[in-house]
Design a protein around this motif. Structure first.
Motif, PDB file in Angstrom:
ATOM      1  N   ASN A 481      -3.085 -10.108   9.749  1.00  0.00           N
ATOM      2  CA  ASN A 481      -2.161  -9.054   9.321  1.00  0.00           C
ATOM      3  C   ASN A 481      -1.987  -9.240   7.820  1.00  0.00           C
ATOM      4  O   ASN A 481      -1.253 -10.107   7.383  1.00  0.00           O
ATOM      5  N   GLY A 500      -2.724  -5.795  12.126  1.00  0.00           N
ATOM      6  CA  GLY A 500      -1.715  -5.116  11.315  1.00  0.00           C
ATOM      7  C   GLY A 500      -2.043  -5.229   9.844  1.00  0.00           C
ATOM      8  O   GLY A 500      -2.917  -6.000   9.430  1.00  0.00           O
ATOM      9  N   LEU A 528       0.208   5.347   8.495  1.00  0.00           N
ATOM     10  CA  LEU A 528      -0.185   4.894   9.829  1.00  0.00           C
ATOM     11  C   LEU A 528      -1.437   5.592  10.362  1.00  0.00           C
ATOM     12  O   LEU A 528      -1.979   5.182  11.383  1.00  0.00           O
ATOM     13  N   PRO A 532      -2.130   0.352  12.307  1.00  0.00           N
ATOM     14  CA  PRO A 532      -0.724  -0.044  12.438  1.00  0.00           C
ATOM     15  C   PRO A 532      -0.178  -0.753  11.206  1.00  0.00           C
ATOM     16  O   PRO A 532      -0.909  -1.364  10.439  1.00  0.00           O
ATOM     17  N   ASP A 534       2.729  -3.455   9.678  1.00  0.00           N
ATOM     18  CA  ASP A 534       3.700  -4.532   9.881  1.00  0.00           C
ATOM     19  C   ASP A 534       4.926  -4.162   9.045  1.00  0.00           C
ATOM     20  O   ASP A 534       5.138  -4.704   7.967  1.00  0.00           O
ATOM     21  N   SER A 571       2.912  -0.170  16.315  1.00  0.00           N
ATOM     22  CA  SER A 571       2.211  -1.384  15.885  1.00  0.00           C
ATOM     23  C   SER A 571       2.126  -2.365  17.053  1.00  0.00           C
ATOM     24  O   SER A 571       3.091  -2.518  17.796  1.00  0.00           O
TER      25      SER A 571
END
Ligand code: NOJ
Ligand code: CA
Length: 703
Positions: A481, A500, A528, A532, A534, A571
Motif C-alpha cells: 500500500n 491500496g 478511486l 482503492p 488507503d 478499499s
C-alpha cells in the motif's frame, strides 16, 4: 487467478470502405460509438454516447525526440475487428465477478518515408472507451524517445469539471468544481504551495478527471495500465476547449523511453447518463491484464489500527531524538538522547495491539519504528533509512511475540522519503527481514524530493519503481500500500497484492488545516477510478486541539460521515485511524467499524452526485450481511434508501447510525443517534444528514 472465463473472440478484417471515410466502432449495446479516420495523413477519433457528442473530433499522434514524428503522413492500411466477452473473479473487490465485454478495432497506420507502422487499438464498452498506441518492432522504429504525446480530447463546449491542478510532485489536493473556462482563473488559488509541489501550468489538470457535459453526460478521462511510461496530465486549450495529453518529463525534458515492441497505457473515457454509472464502471480494471500472480491465497483484505494519527496530529513524533545527521547505526542511536515524544515505543505499540485484539482487527501499523526519521524528507541527504534497524525503545522481538500471542500482525512501514535509489538498494534485505519476522504487508511512502535528484514522482522512472516494488513484494508474498505513489490505473487486477494506495488527499489533511466535506463525495468519481485508496477514515474526535493544543485543525466531518466512509470509499484495506481512547468513548458507534466488511460479493451505488452526496450498499463476501453508507457535502441533505437490495422475504436486524438532529460538521460534529429495528426489502428508510454528515447502516439477517 481463480477466474472463470467464458470468452469468445471473433476476428475479422474489413476491407477499407473508401479512402477517408470514418471507421465506426460501436459498443456491444450500441450506446458508445467511436469514429476513427485518417485525414490528410493525420489520425482522428471522436466518441458519441447514445447519439450525443462526448469527445469531438480529436487528433492523435506523438512527437519523438530523435526521429521524425508520428503525427502525420499516415495512411490507414488495415482495420481488424473483434469482440470479446469474459467474466473474471477478482481476488478481492467490490463484486464477486466482473464482466468484461467489448468490441475492438485495431487500426494499422503506415508512413512512407521512413517506412514505419503505428497501430491504434480501440476497445469500445457499453460504459466507455479505451485506446492506446502500439509500436511493433520494425527496422525504422526500435528505440523510441517520446518528446510529447499529443492525444487530444476535444470537449463538447464549456462543460463542468471536477479537477485538481496537474502537479508532478503531489496529488494531495482538494477538488475544484468549475466550468472549463474558469480553470485558468481559479488555478493560482487552487495550487499547492508546499516545498515538494511542482505545479505544471495554468490550465493543466490531473486525471482521473470527472466531467459533466451540457447535455448531462457523465464522462471521466483517465488512463489504464500505466506501465513503463510516464503519467498523463491534461492541458486545456481553453479557447477551443480541447484537452491534450501532457506527460510528466524526466530531468532532461524527455517524456518516455520505449523499446519496440512497445505500447502506451490505455487512454480511457468512461461514459454514462447517471453519476452512479461512473462509480459502478469496471472499465479501467478490465483494460488491465489478468492476474499474473499464480497463487493468490496469501492476499487478504486487511482491517487495521495503528500508531499513526498521533504523529500526523503532532501529539507524538516519528523520531526518537532531536539529534541530527546521526550515522545510521544501532550503536549511534543507543548513545543518542531521546526527546521523549517518540510514538513507536514498545509500551505504546502494546496498547494498540491490545485494542486490535480486543476488537477483531487484523493488523497494527507502526510508523516511526526504524532509525532515520530525524533527517527524513526534503533534506539534502541520501540514505536516511535502512528499513531494518529498530529504534532503541521499540523492542521488536517482544512485540512480535506479544502480537502473535493475541492473534494480531504488525504492519511494516517503509517511508522512503523519496529516496528511491536507497530503497531499491535495501529492498531485498528489507523484504527478507519482514519474512523472518512474520510481516505480510507494507505501507510505503514517498514524501519529499525524489532522489535521484531531478526525477519527479510520476515520471517513467518512478512509475517503474513503484511496480518493481509491487512485483518484488509479490515474490515474497507481501502486500503493498504505497502512499504518494502515482495515482493508480487498475494495475491491482494484474498484481492484486497492490491492495491500496493513497495518491490523493487522505484523512491526514484533516490535521493539516482540514478538507471540506465535498472532498469525499468526489474522490470515488476521480481518484478511486484507478483502484482503492488507503484514505484512513474513522476519526471520532474532531477537535485535535483537545489532545494537541499546538494543532488548531478541526476534522471537518461528523462521526456518522466517518462511519459511512467504510462503505462509500471502497478499499480492501481499511484503517480505524483514531486513538483507542477516542473509540472507547463511543463504543456504540465504534461497533459499526468492527462489523463492517472489507471484501464484497456485491456493491450497489444507489444514488450520487459528485460534490453533493454518495449512497452505496454492499453485501459482505460470503455472507448475507449488508452494509450501507451515505456521505453528504456541507449543505446537508434529506435522503431516502429503498431496501430492495435485501433478499425478499427475509427479516434483517438493522442498526442505523445517523447524525443527531443538531449535528453539524463545524458546530456539533460528535452528535449521533443509533436506532435498531427489523427491516425487510420492501421497506424504505428516510434519514436526514447534517451538514458534512452522513449515515451508516448494518443489516444482519435474522434466523
Ligand atoms: C505521508 C503519508 O501519507 C502518511 O500516512 C505517513 O504517516 C507519512 N507520510 C509518514 O510516512
Ligand atoms: Ca500523503
Amino acid at each position: 487467478m481463480k477466474s472463470i472465463y467464458i470468452l469468445f473472440a471473433v476476428l475479422f478484417s474489413t476491407p477499407l470502405a473508401f479512402f477517408g471515410a470514418p471507421e465506426i466502432v460501436k459498443s456491444p449495446n450500441g450506446n458508445v460509438e467511436v469514429n476513427f479516420s485518417v485525414e490528410n495523413g493525420v489520425p482522428f477519433y471522436s466518441v458519441n454516447f447514445k447519439g450525443k457528442p462526448a469527445v469531438l473530433k480529436s487528433r492523435l499522434g506523438l512527437e519523438l525526440a530523435k526521429l521524425p514524428s508520428l503525427m502525420d503522413g499516415f495512411s490507414l492500411d488495415k482495420s481488424e475487428r473483434s469482440s470479446f466477452y469474459e467474466t473474471w473473479k477478482p481476488v478481492w473487490g467490490e463484486t464477486a465477478e466482473i464482466q468484461n465485454h467489448y468490441n475492438e478495432a485495431l487500426f494499422t497506420l503506415s508512413q512512407k518515408s521512413p517506412a514505419r507502422k503505428m497501430l491504434l487499438r480501440f476497445r469500445v464498452y457499453d460504459d466507455g472507451v479505451g485506446f492506446r498506441y502500439e509500436f511493433p518492432k520494425q527496422p525504422a522504429l526500435n528505440f523510441i524517445t517520446v518528446k510529447d504525446e499529443h492525444t487530444q480530447f476535444a470537449m463538447p463546449g464549456d462543460i463542468t469539471a471536477f479537477w485538481i491542478p496537474a502537479d508532478n510532485g503531489t496529488q494531495e489536493y482538494e477538488y475544484v468544481k468549475s466550468k472549463l473556462s474558469e480553470i485558468r482563473k481559479i488555478m493560482p488559488a487552487a495550487t499547492n504551495k508546499t516545498d515538494w509541489a511542482s505545479p505544471v501550468g495554468p490550465t493543466s489538470v490531473q486525471t482521473s478527471l470527472q466531467l459533466i457535459t451540457n447535455d448531462g453526460i457523465y464522462m471521466n478521462i483517465h488512463e489504464a495500465a500505466l506501465v513503463d511510461y510516464s503519467c498523463m496530465h491534461l492541458k486545456l486549450d481553453d479557447k477551443n476547449m480541447v484537452f491534450e495529453s501532457e506527460l510528466v518529463a524526466d530531468p532532461t525534458g524527455n517524456k518516455c523511453y520505449l523499446v519496440a515492441d512497445a505500447k502506451t497505457p490505455w487512454r480511457t473515457i468512461i461514459l454514462g447518463d447517471k453519476a452512479v454509472d461512473m462509480l459502478s464502471s469496471n472499465l479501467i480494471l478490465n483494460l488491465n491484464e489478468p492476474c499474473k500472480i499464480a497463487d493468490t491465497s496469501w492476499i487478504k483484505p486487511v482491517k487495521y489500527v495503528g500508531v499513526w494519527w498521533e504523529m500526523i496530529t503532532g501529539k507524538s513524533a516519528w523520531s526518537y531524538t532531536s539529534e541530527k545527521a546521526l550515522p545510521l547505526t544501532k550503536e549511534a542511536y543507543a548513545k543518542a538522547k531521546p526527546h521523549g515524544r517518540h510514538g513507536a515505543t514498545t509500551e505504546n505499540v502494546k496498547r494498540y495491539i491490545d485494542f486490535a485484539a480486543k476488537h477483531g482487527f487484523d493488523q497494527v501499523l507502526v510508523e516511526g519504528w526504524n532509525i532515520g526519521w530525524e533527517d527524513w524528507a526534503n533534506k539534502e541527504k541520501e540514505n536516511v533509512f535502512d528499513f531494518v534497524t529498530p529504534y532503541p525503545d521499540f523492542n521488536l522481538p517482544v512485540l512480535l511475540e506479544y502480537a502473535k500471542s493475541k492473534g494480531v500482525r504488525l504492519m511494516m512501514h517503509h517511508e522512503t522519503a523519496g529516496q528511491v535509489r536507497n530503497y531499491e538498494r535495501h529492498l531485498d534485505k528489507a523484504l527478507q527481514f519482514m519474512k523472518e519476522n512474520g510481516y505480510n504487508s507494507i505501507k510505503g511512502g514517498y514524501v519529499g524530493y525524489i532522489i535521484p535528484w531531478g526525477e519527479s514522482h510520476y515520471g517513467q522512472y518512478m512509475n517503474n519503481h513503484y511496480l518493481y516494488v509491487v512485483k518484488k513484494a509479490a515474490e515474497n508474498k507481501i502486500m503493498v500500500n504505497a502512499h504518494e505513489a502515482v495515482r493508480p490505473t487498475g494495475l491491482c487486477r494484474t498484481y492484486p497484492n497492490l491492495i491500496g494506495n493513497e495518491s490523493a488527499r487522505g484523512t491526514e489533511y484533516q490535521a493539516f488545516g482540514g478538507s471540506r466535506p465535498e472532498h469525499v463525495t468526489i474522490l470515488p468519481f476521480t481518484r478511486l477510478q484507478g483502484g482503492p485508496m488507503d484514505y484512513t477514515p474513522g476519526i471520532f474526535n474532531m477537535d485535535i486541539s483537545s489532545f494537541n493544543p499546538r494543532n488548531k485543525s478541526k476534522v471537518l466531518s461528523t462521526i456518522c460521515n466517518q462511519l459511512a466512509l467504510y462503505v462509500t470509499l471502497y478499499s480492501p484495506l481499511q484503517m480505524a485511524a483514531d486513538f483507542p481512547e477516542h473509540y472507547e468513548k463511543h463504543m456504540d458507534a465504534f461497533q459499526f467499524i468492527k462489523d463492517v466488511a472489507v471484501d464484497w460479493d456485491d456493491s450497489r451505488y444507489i444514488d450520487a452526485e459528485p460534490g453533493k452526496f454518495i449512497i452505496a450498499a454492499r453485501k459482505a463476501k460470503g455472507s448475507e450481511n449488508w452494509f450501507a453508507g451515505c456521505v453528504v457535502n456541507s449543505e446537508g441533505r434529506d435522503t431516502e434508501l429503498k431496501l430492495d437490495f435485501l433478499s425478499p422475504g427475509k427479516t434483517y436486524a438493522a442498526t442505523i447510525y445517523s447524525d443527531a438532529p443538531h449535528a453539524d460538521f463545524e458546530k456539533n460534529p460528535h452528535a449521533y443517534k443509533i436506532e435498531k429495528r427489523d427491516v425487510k426489502s420492501s421497506d424504505t428508510l428516510k434519514i436526514r444528514c447534517a451538514r458534512g454528515g452522513g449515515w451508516a447502516i448494518s443489516f444482519f439477517p435474522k434466523p
